[in-house]
Scaffold this motif. Structure first.
Motif, PDB file in Angstrom:
ATOM      1  N   GLN A 139       0.805  -1.225   0.000  1.00  0.00           N
ATOM      2  CA  GLN A 139       0.000   0.000   0.000  1.00  0.00           C
ATOM      3  C   GLN A 139       0.835   1.271   0.000  1.00  0.00           C
ATOM      4  N   PRO A 140       1.966   1.356   0.739  1.00  0.00           N
ATOM      5  CA  PRO A 140       2.782   2.578   0.632  1.00  0.00           C
ATOM      6  C   PRO A 140       3.254   2.866  -0.795  1.00  0.00           C
ATOM      7  N   LEU A 141       3.646   1.824  -1.528  1.00  0.00           N
ATOM      8  CA  LEU A 141       4.065   2.021  -2.914  1.00  0.00           C
ATOM      9  C   LEU A 141       2.897   2.486  -3.782  1.00  0.00           C
TER      10      LEU A 141
ATOM     11  N   GLN B 184       8.871  -7.559  -8.111  1.00  0.00           N
ATOM     12  CA  GLN B 184       8.188  -7.886  -9.362  1.00  0.00           C
ATOM     13  C   GLN B 184       7.173  -6.817  -9.726  1.00  0.00           C
ATOM     14  N   LEU B 185       6.481  -6.268  -8.741  1.00  0.00           N
ATOM     15  CA  LEU B 185       5.505  -5.213  -9.012  1.00  0.00           C
ATOM     16  C   LEU B 185       6.173  -3.981  -9.590  1.00  0.00           C
ATOM     17  N   ARG B 186       7.328  -3.624  -9.068  1.00  0.00           N
ATOM     18  CA  ARG B 186       8.052  -2.479  -9.609  1.00  0.00           C
ATOM     19  C   ARG B 186       8.433  -2.712 -11.074  1.00  0.00           C
TER      20      ARG B 186
ATOM     21  N   LEU C  79       2.185   5.898  -6.014  1.00  0.00           N
ATOM     22  CA  LEU C  79       1.887   5.803  -7.441  1.00  0.00           C
ATOM     23  C   LEU C  79       0.491   6.316  -7.775  1.00  0.00           C
ATOM     24  N   ALA C  80      -0.180   6.933  -6.835  1.00  0.00           N
ATOM     25  CA  ALA C  80      -1.545   7.421  -7.076  1.00  0.00           C
ATOM     26  C   ALA C  80      -1.634   8.403  -8.241  1.00  0.00           C
TER      27      ALA C  80
ATOM     28  N   TRP D 259      12.579  10.513  -7.605  1.00  0.00           N
ATOM     29  CA  TRP D 259      13.042  10.620  -8.993  1.00  0.00           C
ATOM     30  C   TRP D 259      12.648   9.380  -9.804  1.00  0.00           C
ATOM     31  N   GLU D 260      12.478   8.224  -9.143  1.00  0.00           N
ATOM     32  CA  GLU D 260      11.960   7.063  -9.852  1.00  0.00           C
ATOM     33  C   GLU D 260      10.513   7.271 -10.267  1.00  0.00           C
ATOM     34  N   LEU D 261       9.747   7.903  -9.394  1.00  0.00           N
ATOM     35  CA  LEU D 261       8.361   8.241  -9.734  1.00  0.00           C
ATOM     36  C   LEU D 261       8.320   9.206 -10.916  1.00  0.00           C
TER      37      LEU D 261
END
Length: 524
Positions: free
Chosen positions: A224-226, A360-362, A230-231, A389-391
């Motif tokens: 959930q934090p990830l 795997q989700l990433r 990503l919202a 910065w990845e976002l």
């Protein structure tokens, strides 16, 4: 004689009147009431999309530290890399899509030895300036000296040509030399307004073990934090299920040297199809589904290990399928004691499982980092599992992909409507097309201005409007209504009425010609 002439003249006037009413009033009225309604579309703006060229820009701020900072001062400050990253972020918080690079002197102890660049969890980086750069050089000289390193930092933290090409890999022709660089993009799910995430526990033999997994707590702590971070990219929904007597579609091979069962890389592709038939799907949603399966082998096939193409054991004992999901094999044979009573109660270590599923989700969502050159140190992921910065990199690629998708959808729809005149274009379709074109133009403008968050939002609005217009069911109402059917319907209606009118007009025309001939003969 006079009466006959009057009656004949009256008949001619009546025939001409009826013909005039039919031609002037009847035919236009029939044409208007039976024509295919086609609302106005911004054709000129749609044609311009074919030559659309994106210009991406990002704000980069270079901050030069004082060259007089001594090691004693750094020791008094007591900073380490993570503390410096947080302090610099608080000092100069950068906006979405932008970067701040701090140039620190070679004598600074903020960075460990042999580390020239530190990339933090936020949108900041620290770059060590070489000892050959002397204090007092001009700004142009300093920038010229550090430009190669700054370019490397931008290639890691911001978008690059490879990222843009990967985002467009489904719509542009890939040269043979760049297929390896596009391989990662082929595993990533296409951009979508929403995704469905399903966690499944496969228990092939409930008689051997009774499995317990705290999936709700694990999702709340790790996933959930990830997803919250990503919202801005998409909406996510999560569900879980437990499947009993769910077997793999491949029989593992027994390795006598290790006294264990193995699954080779060549057989992994055959594992998914039999299992997928039992997973089910949410029929009420058209969003892509990401499947994450935790398989606990039965006692007769334990332990079970996955081997790669080099016949080496995969450390995570898991694999992922491009644009589908991932499967992890969780061995519990070590929990079987000599006097174990079946079924054995087993509590699954969710920390170990979620670490694999999170990685795997990433990958499946496209959160990929460029390989870092030597001398670079990248901060580990924070509690969100994603650096700022990845976002930004993900938002850049998704925005470009959305723009390309909308362009392809709108131009294809315009070409289809232009080639097939029987398709009805209702006002709601024209409204959606106009909204998509307007939102697309705004997204391109925001990309050029470097406003990443607004560009992504406009691109999402454009793709929703374009997909809604392209798949509108009203486009198919008259698509398969050919012209010969129109003639078969209207000829029986108009032929009985038109034949007498046409013959009357021919008779009147012949009489007029005969009169002219008689007058000409009298003159001669």
């Amino acid at each position: 004689m006079a009466t006959t002439e009057v009656e004949r003249r009256r008949g001619q006037l009546a025939a001409l009147s009826i013909a005039a009413v039919v031609i002037i009033v009847g035919v236009p009225l029939w044409w208007r009431t039976t024509e295919t309604y086609r609302a106005w579309l911004p054709v000129s703006q749609i044609q311009e999309l074919a030559d659309l060229q994106l210009q991406l820009s990002a704000d980069v701020e270079i901050v030069f530290a004082r060259g007089t900072i001594t090691p004693e001062c750094c020791n008094v400050l007591g900073w380490i890399c993570l503390d410096a990253d947080l302090s610099l972020h608080t000092l100069s918080e950068s906006s979405c899509g932008s970067l701040v690079i701090y140039l620190i002197p070679d004598s600074s102890l903020l960075l460990p030895e042999k580390i020239d660049v530190y990339i933090g969890q936020r949108r900041t980086a620290m770059l060590r300036v070489g000892a050959q750069v002397k204090v007092g050089k001009t700004l142009e000289q300093l920038l010229a000296h550090t430009e190669p390193q700054i370019q490397q930092v931008l290639k890691v933290m911001s978008f690059s040509h490879a990222d843009v090409t990967a985002a467009l890999s489904d719509r542009v022709r890939i040269s043979p030399g760049s297929k390896e660089s596009i391989a990662d993009s082929m595993r990533t799910f296409k951009s979508s307004p929403g995704y469905e995430i399903t966690f499944s526990l496969l228990n092939p033999d409930p008689k051997s073990h009774k499995l317990h997994w705290d999936i709700e707590g694990a999702v709340e702590s790790y996933i959930q934090p990830l997803l919250s971070k990503l919202a801005p990219v998409a909406n996510f929904s999560i569900d879980s299920q437990t499947l009993y007597y769910a077997m793999l579609g491949v029989n593992p091979r027994f390795d006598s040297t290790r006294n264990a069962y193995t699954l080779n890389a060549d057989s992994l592709a055959h594992v998914i199809n039999p299992v997928e038939a039992r997973l089910g799907s949410n029929a009420a949603s058209s969003n892509p589904v990401l499947n994450f399966l935790l398989y606990v082998p039965d006692a007769s096939h334990s332990p079970l290990f996955i081997h790669n193409h080099r016949k080496q054991e995969v450390p995570s004992n898991a694999f992922h399928s491009p644009r589908w999901g991932g499967i992890m094999v969780y061995n519990v044979n070590g929990l079987y004691g000599p006097d174990a009573a079946f079924p054995v109660d087993i509590d699954i270590d969710m920390t170990k499982v979620m670490g694999v599923f999170l990685a795997q989700l990433r990958l499946l969502l496209g959160v990929q980092s460029s390989p870092t050159p030597s001398g670079f140190l990248v901060a580990p992921c924070n509690t969100f599992g994603l650096a700022d910065w990845e976002l930004d990199r993900l938002m850049w690629s998704r925005t470009v992909e959305n723009v390309a998708t909308v362009t392809t959808t709108i131009t294809s729809l315009a070409q289809l409507l232009d080639q097939i005149g029987n398709i009805v274009i209702n006002d709601n379709i024209a409204k959606e097309v106009s909204s998509a074109v307007t939102a697309l133009q705004l997204a391109v403008a925001e990309l050029e201005a470097g406003n990443l968050r607004f560009a992504l939002q406009y691109s999402k609005e454009a793709i929703l409007a374009s997909e809604k217009a392209f798949f509108d069911p009203s486009l198919l109402h008259l698509l398969y209504f050919p012209d010969d059917q129109k003639f078969a319907i209207y000829i029986p209606l108009f032929l009985p009425m038109c034949v007498p009118i046409f013959l009357s007009l021919l008779k009147i025309l012949s009489e007029v010609r005969q009169r002219r001939k008689q007058k000409q003969a009298k003159k001669d």
